[in-house]
Scaffold this active site. Structure first.
Site, PDB file in Angstrom:
ATOM      1  N   SER A   1      38.024  36.505  30.405  1.00  0.00           N
ATOM      2  CA  SER A   1      38.586  35.411  31.198  1.00  0.00           C
ATOM      3  C   SER A   1      38.600  34.117  30.390  1.00  0.00           C
ATOM      4  O   SER A   1      39.579  33.364  30.415  1.00  0.00           O
ATOM      5  CB  SER A   1      37.761  35.172  32.460  1.00  0.00           C
ATOM      6  OG  SER A   1      37.681  36.333  33.212  1.00  0.00           O
TER       7      SER A   1
ATOM      8  N   ASP B   1      34.469  43.185  39.153  1.00  0.00           N
ATOM      9  CA  ASP B   1      34.793  44.112  38.065  1.00  0.00           C
ATOM     10  C   ASP B   1      33.644  45.061  37.735  1.00  0.00           C
ATOM     11  O   ASP B   1      33.819  46.002  36.970  1.00  0.00           O
ATOM     12  CB  ASP B   1      35.161  43.332  36.794  1.00  0.00           C
ATOM     13  CG  ASP B   1      36.559  42.764  36.903  1.00  0.00           C
ATOM     14  OD1 ASP B   1      37.342  43.273  37.734  1.00  0.00           O
ATOM     15  OD2 ASP B   1      36.865  41.804  36.166  1.00  0.00           O
TER      16      ASP B   1
ATOM     17  N   LYS C   1      43.116  47.344  41.612  1.00  0.00           N
ATOM     18  CA  LYS C   1      42.798  46.958  40.227  1.00  0.00           C
ATOM     19  C   LYS C   1      43.607  47.861  39.281  1.00  0.00           C
ATOM     20  O   LYS C   1      44.572  48.485  39.708  1.00  0.00           O
ATOM     21  CB  LYS C   1      41.296  47.093  39.998  1.00  0.00           C
ATOM     22  CG  LYS C   1      40.487  46.002  40.689  1.00  0.00           C
ATOM     23  CD  LYS C   1      40.651  44.696  39.936  1.00  0.00           C
ATOM     24  CE  LYS C   1      39.821  43.587  40.552  1.00  0.00           C
ATOM     25  NZ  LYS C   1      39.963  42.347  39.767  1.00  0.00           N
TER      26      LYS C   1
ATOM     27  N   GLN D   1      42.397  34.713  39.988  1.00  0.00           N
ATOM     28  CA  GLN D   1      43.679  34.664  39.265  1.00  0.00           C
ATOM     29  C   GLN D   1      44.713  33.882  40.065  1.00  0.00           C
ATOM     30  O   GLN D   1      45.455  33.072  39.506  1.00  0.00           O
ATOM     31  CB  GLN D   1      44.175  36.079  38.990  1.00  0.00           C
ATOM     32  CG  GLN D   1      43.296  36.831  38.008  1.00  0.00           C
ATOM     33  CD  GLN D   1      43.716  38.279  37.829  1.00  0.00           C
ATOM     34  OE1 GLN D   1      44.632  38.753  38.495  1.00  0.00           O
ATOM     35  NE2 GLN D   1      43.056  38.984  36.940  1.00  0.00           N
TER      36      GLN D   1
END
Ligand code: NAP
Length: 749
Positions: A328, A623, A650, A476
């Site tokens: 990220s 995640d 995902k 996001q």
């Protein structure tokens, strides 16, 4: 015994390409009979002596009678004449294909013979493999192996014919791709015909010099590599240059233009721009190697995958490790560095394919970027209004982060743009970002089937700030909106239902941009600017999570993960493992580049216990759930996860895929709409094997693959994990570090 694919194959022309295919047909027993027709009796005699054909004829009519496959493996210019001769002797069910390097003129030749009603069995083709040698003796059975073969089916081509040809070429171990004729000729003009033309021309240029002997005598490897293809057959290339004249002339024009650009940079000693150009080209070369091979076009008949095999047996799991940089943060360092004023240096950059896709996208938009080299990247920012229209679609590979964040940035640019991605990204929902951006005045379309990529953005729209209540917790989407807000009029704000990763907010502040956070509401004013800075990318806690889980489930383990990012919006995995009773400590806390980091030490000293995973931690560990499911399977008692529906969209449906894999390995579990119930098999104080082993399909999802790898620390049987090639995307050193720690993991392609 199954029947061969063909009864009788007739080759018209049996040189390098034809005889190589004949060798494949013999080796793979694909036909009962092979015959050929060539101009010279000698070729036919040689072919017979080599055992390639049963019969040879100088008249092609004799060869094609009764054949169910006719392969034209001769110079393209001879196609029409041969077709005229053999046409009356072919049946409706005969498959006719060719191997010519240009395709439009082969189709023209066929039309000249058949008119517009081309036979169903006619499917042109082109193996992208060859050599500088010609003739029947030059053929090799493995000439096509691991190369591409392009078929160019026509609207008239029947599916049965196409499928049989795909099978034929796949038997040669080639990767078969289908594309239309015009596209083939255009692509080949650039990728094959132009390089050959340049090689011939360069050698010609040097050969004409008076000192040519010296030049050739002292030429280094570069010249040898570059000019190798100038040793190819002049007649063949003469024909190709004429046959594909229009597309080749376009390619030559493009080359001349580009040559003028680099010439001028050298003349002007424009160092930064020259570095930018060379770096862009070098990265593009690597990018093509790694990524474009996976583009959807090529995925259709893709055969190669990678597999992990994890062997059972008692393991030690120990050591101190630095896992790669946070994905990220790596993405954002490029994005913000690109639109900042001044030069930004980044260290610890994750050189995985996703972050490289972002890097490439900004290079494609004219940003000069040096590196990455050993995790270091230098970005020469172009400011808020300096991005340039990319020459073509921006390819985001597998990266949802790149696509969603860039949707925001690109919506605010003066130019139009299109973003595409690989097969997996192409299935992921994009309306969730498109909708709020439209409210801001952006003009963008998700052109896939169900609000999915490609995303097409019309530039030059005036954006206005909005307030947006995020319907789901998504960093996001939040970031995409805030990034559009940088260019919007007035204030842009977002309220999130649960706190999500705040890397964008932190990094914007590190670049000197004011971002306010009041409770769950984040806001910024449009119209400001970013100032270049230094960014140290922390180690990725998501990568560290696999090792944390591995250590937590293994007796006597002791693993320390160094300089891991412990941004509070990411530490759900630590909190959840602690609640499960793991022996975990966070040591040496410090701040780097606006982000908190620490060393995480975890020891296998007690059995984990099943818990109801706290819902408020779900977005903070989103995640890490595949890895946490492995921990849950090793825990004592039941683990319940709820409020995690996001996991179903995902890179794969992570709930279903994990449940399928866990069941194969003997774990009782029940997937639910928004989570899973896992019956842990652990028993307090016991460290026996939990998993039975088995074959796991990872669905090309890197986190699934790495999670099941860790199950190998507690397995009684061998675990095979299929489709692991995506691991290199987020964690290039995974197998290396896992092996070093003590996991017996083998990689096979
Ligand atoms: P090659 O080794 O020179 O063989 C050509 C064959 O075609 C020979 O057997 C020749 O017969 C025969 N032939 C030539 N003119 C003919 C005619 N008018 N009627 C009947 N047969 C004729 O060539 P190749 O490299 O195999 O190339 C064949 C095709 O493959 C070309 O269309 C080329 O564009 C394509 N291709 C070539 C490459 C490469 O790297 N070479 C790569 C991909 C595709 P004789 O033996 O009697 O002379």
């Amino acid at each position: 015994m199954s029947l061969p694919l063909f009864e009788k194959v007739a080759f018209i022309g049996l040189g390098l390409i034809g005889s190589s295919l004949a060798r494949v047909i013999i080796a793979e027993k694909l036909a009962n009979q092979i015959v050929a027709s060539t101009r010279s009796q000698k070729t036919l005699d040689d072919a017979k002596a080599l055992g390639l054909i049963q019969e040879g004829y100088t008249n092609p009519i004799d060869a094609v009678q009764g054949a169910d496959l006719v392969v034209l493996a001769l110079p393209v210019r001879a196609t029409q004449k041969v077709l005229e001769i053999i046409q009356p002797y072919l049946s409706e069910k005969t498959i006719i294909t060719d191997v010519g390097s240009t395709k439009a003129n082969v189709v023209e030749a066929a039309k000249a013979v058949y008119g517009d009603a081309l036979p169903e069995g006619f499917v042109p083709g082109h193996p992208i493999a060859g050599s500088e040698h010609t003739g029947v003796h030059a053929g090799k059975v493995d000439l096509f192996a691991h190369h591409k073969v392009i078929l160019t089916p026509l609207p008239s081509s029947a599916d049965w014919a196409i499928q049989k040809l795909i099978q034929l070429w796949q038997a040669s171990k080639a990767e078969v791709i289908c594309m239309d004729v015009e596209k083939h000729d255009e692509v080949l003009a650039h990728t094959s015909h132009l390089p050959h033309l340049m090689a011939f021309n360069l050698v010609e240029q040097l050969a004409n010099r008076e000192d040519n002997l010296d030049i050739f005598r002292y030429a280094a490897g570069g010249f040898r590599d570059f000019s190798r293809i100038a040793a190819s057959d002049p007649q063949m290339w003469h024909d190709i240059f004429f046959a594909n004249k229009k597309a080749i002339l376009n390619a030559v024009d493009g080359f001349e233009k580009q040559l003028a650009v680099i010439r001028k940079l050298i003349e002007d000693e424009n160092s930064q721009a020259l570095m930018g150009l060379l770096g862009h080209a070098q990265a593009a070369r690597q990018h093509f190697n790694h990524m474009l091979a996976n583009r959807p076009l090529m995925e259709k008949n893709k055969v190669t995958t990678q597999q992990f095999t994890i062997l059972p047996g008692k393991k030690n799991f120990q050591g101190k490790f630095s896992v790669p940089g946070d994905k990220s943060v790596s993405h954002r360092s490029i994005m913000f560095g690109a639109i900042a004023e001044g030069t930004t240096h980044v260290t610890g950059f994750l050189e995985g394919e996703d972050a490289l896709a972002t890097l490439q996208a900004f290079r494609d938009m004219g940003v000069s970027i040096e590196g990455p080299k050993n995790g270091e990247v230098t970005i020469h920012g172009v400011g808020m209004h300096g991005l340039k229209a990319p020459a073509s679609e921006l390819y985001m590979g597998n990266s949802g982060t790149s696509m969603r964040l860039l949707s925001g940035m690109l919506s605010a640019q003066k130019f139009d743009s299109v973003m595409t991605g690989d097969a997996s990204l192409t299935k992921r929902p994009m309306e969730r970002i498109a909708k709020p951006l439209r409210e801001m005045g952006a003009l963008l379309q998700t052109t896939g089937d169900r609000g999915t990529p490609p995303i097409s953005i019309t530039g030059n729209q005036k954006l206005k700030g909005i307030h947006y209540d995020l319907p789901m917790a998504s960093a996001q989407v939040k970031s995409g909106i805030l990034l559009a807000g940088l260019w919007a009029e007035g204030e842009t704000s977002v309220t999130e239902p649960e706190p999500t990763r705040d890397h964008s907010e932190r990094m914007l502040r590190a670049f000197g941009y004011e971002v306010k956070t009041e409770g769950n509401r984040i806001s910024l004013q449009g119209g400001g600017k970013l100032t270049a800075t230094e960014i140290q990318v922390p180690s990725d806690i998501s990568s560290a999570a696999f090792f944390m889980v591995g250590a937590a489930i293994t007796e006597g383990s002791d693993v320390t993960l160094e300089a891991v990012g412990i941004n509070p919006t990411r530490t759900g995995v630590i909190e959840i493992l602690k609640q499960m009773g793991a022996d975990i400590s966070v040591e040496n806390e410090r701040i780097a580049g606006g982000e908190p980091i620490a060393d995480i030490r975890i020891r296998g000293s007690r059995t984990l216990k099943g818990i109801h995973m706290p819902e408020d931690q779900v977005p903070l560990a989103i995640d890490e759930f595949p890895a946490l499911f492995i921990a849950a399977a090793c825990a004592e008692g039941q683990t319940v996860l709820t409020g995690a529906a996001e996991l179903r969209v995902k890179e794969s449906d992570r709930i279903q895929v994990m449940a399928d894999g866990l069941k194969i390995m003997g774990i009782d579990c029940t997937p639910t709409d928004d989570g899973i119930i896992i019956e842990g098999k652990g028993k307090s104080g016991e460290w026996d094997a939990i998993f039975t082993g088995g074959e796991i399909e990872s669905h090309h999802d890197h986190r699934i693959a790495m999670s099941f790898s860790m199950a190998g620390l507690r397995t009684s049987g061998e675990i095979k994990i299929v489709g692991t090639e995506t691991v290199a995307t987020s964690f290039p050193t995974f197998t290396e570090l896992a092996t070093e720690a003590g996991l017996a993991i083998q990689v096979t392609e």
